[in-house]
Design an enzyme around this catalytic site. Sequence first.
Site, short mmCIF file in Angstrom:
data_model
loop_
_atom_site.label_atom_id
_atom_site.label_comp_id
_atom_site.label_asym_id
_atom_site.label_seq_id
_atom_site.Cartn_x
_atom_site.Cartn_y
_atom_site.Cartn_z
N TYR A 12 91.85 19.33 43.31
CA TYR A 12 92.45 18.64 43.74
C TYR A 12 93.25 19.80 45.21
O TYR A 12 94.61 19.29 45.79
CB TYR A 12 93.65 19.07 42.20
CG TYR A 12 95.48 18.95 42.47
CD1 TYR A 12 95.19 17.81 42.88
CD2 TYR A 12 95.75 20.07 42.10
CE1 TYR A 12 97.24 17.71 42.61
CE2 TYR A 12 97.16 19.62 42.95
CZ TYR A 12 98.87 18.88 43.30
OH TYR A 12 98.95 18.90 43.35
N LYS B 38 98.26 12.15 46.07
CA LYS B 38 98.79 11.65 44.70
C LYS B 38 98.13 10.01 44.70
O LYS B 38 97.31 9.45 43.91
CB LYS B 38 99.87 11.95 44.04
CG LYS B 38 99.41 13.68 44.08
CD LYS B 38 100.58 14.50 42.86
CE LYS B 38 100.66 15.61 43.49
NZ LYS B 38 102.17 15.90 42.82
N VAL C 55 104.26 18.40 50.27
CA VAL C 55 105.41 19.84 50.12
C VAL C 55 105.79 20.00 52.08
O VAL C 55 105.65 21.04 52.56
CB VAL C 55 105.15 21.05 49.46
CG1 VAL C 55 106.22 20.63 48.34
CG2 VAL C 55 103.68 21.43 49.10
N TYR D 200 109.49 12.18 42.31
CA TYR D 200 109.90 13.33 41.24
C TYR D 200 111.28 13.04 40.64
O TYR D 200 111.86 11.96 40.45
CB TYR D 200 109.86 14.29 41.27
CG TYR D 200 108.00 14.97 42.62
CD1 TYR D 200 107.30 14.35 41.82
CD2 TYR D 200 108.68 14.88 43.67
CE1 TYR D 200 106.06 14.71 42.65
CE2 TYR D 200 107.18 15.71 44.47
CZ TYR D 200 106.82 14.90 44.19
OH TYR D 200 105.50 15.27 44.67
N SER E 109 100.65 16.37 48.18
CA SER E 109 101.38 15.29 47.47
C SER E 109 101.02 14.12 47.48
O SER E 109 101.13 13.11 47.03
CB SER E 109 103.06 15.45 46.60
OG SER E 109 102.15 16.78 46.07
#
Length: 435
Positions: A191, A67, A261, A243, A64
């Site tokens: 992705y 992102k 992660v 998050y 992530s």
Amino acid sequence: MRPIIPDYLAEVLGDVESDTSGAPAEYIPELAAAEPERLGAAFAMLGGEIYGAGDIDIEFTIQSISKPFAYALALSDRGFSPVLAKVGVEPSGEAFNEISLDSKTGRPLNPMINAGAITVHSLTGAEDLTPAERVERALQGLSAFAGRQLRIDEAVCASEMENAHRNLAIAHMLRSHDVLTEDPGSVVDGYVRQCSVLVTTRDLAMMAATLANRGKNPLSGEQVVSEAVVRQVLSVMFSCGMYDAAGDWATQVGIPAKSGVAGGLIGALPGQLGIATFSPRLDGHGNSVRGVSLFERFSSDMGLHVMEVPAASRAIVRSNHVVGHGPEALRVLQLQGGIGFAGAERIVQEAESISPSDIRVALDLTRVHSIDDVARRMLLEVARRLTLNGHDVYLVDPESVIPDPKPGDGGRVTLLDDVNRAASHTATVGGGQTG
Ligand code: GLN
């Protein structure tokens, strides 16, 4: 002399090493097999130096942490409006893989949760790219941020794709709302490839430093994205990067950040440095346990919280005095330091108190090392209004802190290198133009 910063980093790593709580991500089998004891931390400075300790050259997948960078590429490639029309910027307070859309707008809440990031992947590169070309655009973009050619870990990618049911569900939901217009399967595949790019802690620190450095990679010198894009990305990292732990993070650490992660974590401190840590065991939010502890330490040890009120700077107006006598008398406002809005306000106040009988006035910038745009405009307006009130205005600026000073309508300044020259100077240059 032993190097100070790596010693400090090694000491902090030593302090968190014994914490074995949490577990590597299990939903991607290849990540569950990661060596859980790995631990590293790196600082990348805007001058290009990298300081590190521990496992900073071990490769792992970016996950992530891709992102924010993909978001930067999409904003750059498509422009703000098309991207903002599809992905919001509101913190979700939800887990990264929540199957959710904004109930009012029907868009993903932000680009840091999977729903937003899958959409953002579809917006990287030009509209007419094939899925493979889009992955290539993302890979090249991430490489530009890192300043070296990166590659994809096919094993991790395949492993995630075999278990990508949740991301596929999200993509189908996005497709049914026409947020995605392409085949949901290929977008998820792209992705996941973007998430499977291999990086080291050193790379991540440099990628974060590129954000901290207004989009310019400190090593390669490449301007990867614009300053406006960086501001957008850092803002979203600050509010949404962690998050459902984003609020805790914002208050306790206070550095725009993003976790992945595989155990990576980055922080970008605007104008100062990029930070990266690596430790694979995750907490319940999917953030690296020891990474979070390391960032808490860095932030408090070094006062890196972005809301930290800066130490009171020295007075901007160093002195306000008169040299010489009679018609030769010169009022000198000697300024110093870096001038922003609040500093310029002090100068405005000081200038407003100048007596009409002090005909000759010098603004002495000799000790000023920087001046931002609003302060520059305010200073020139001070010069203009002083001229209109009948003063002869001198700008003493040997280092050209204000290049090409133009006070505008009716303003007039005489530019000098040395305040002593102003004391004997009589003729003003200009007349609505620069002096
Ligand atoms: N590829 C991972 C996923 O989509 C990335 C998640 C993460 O790093 N938080 O589930």
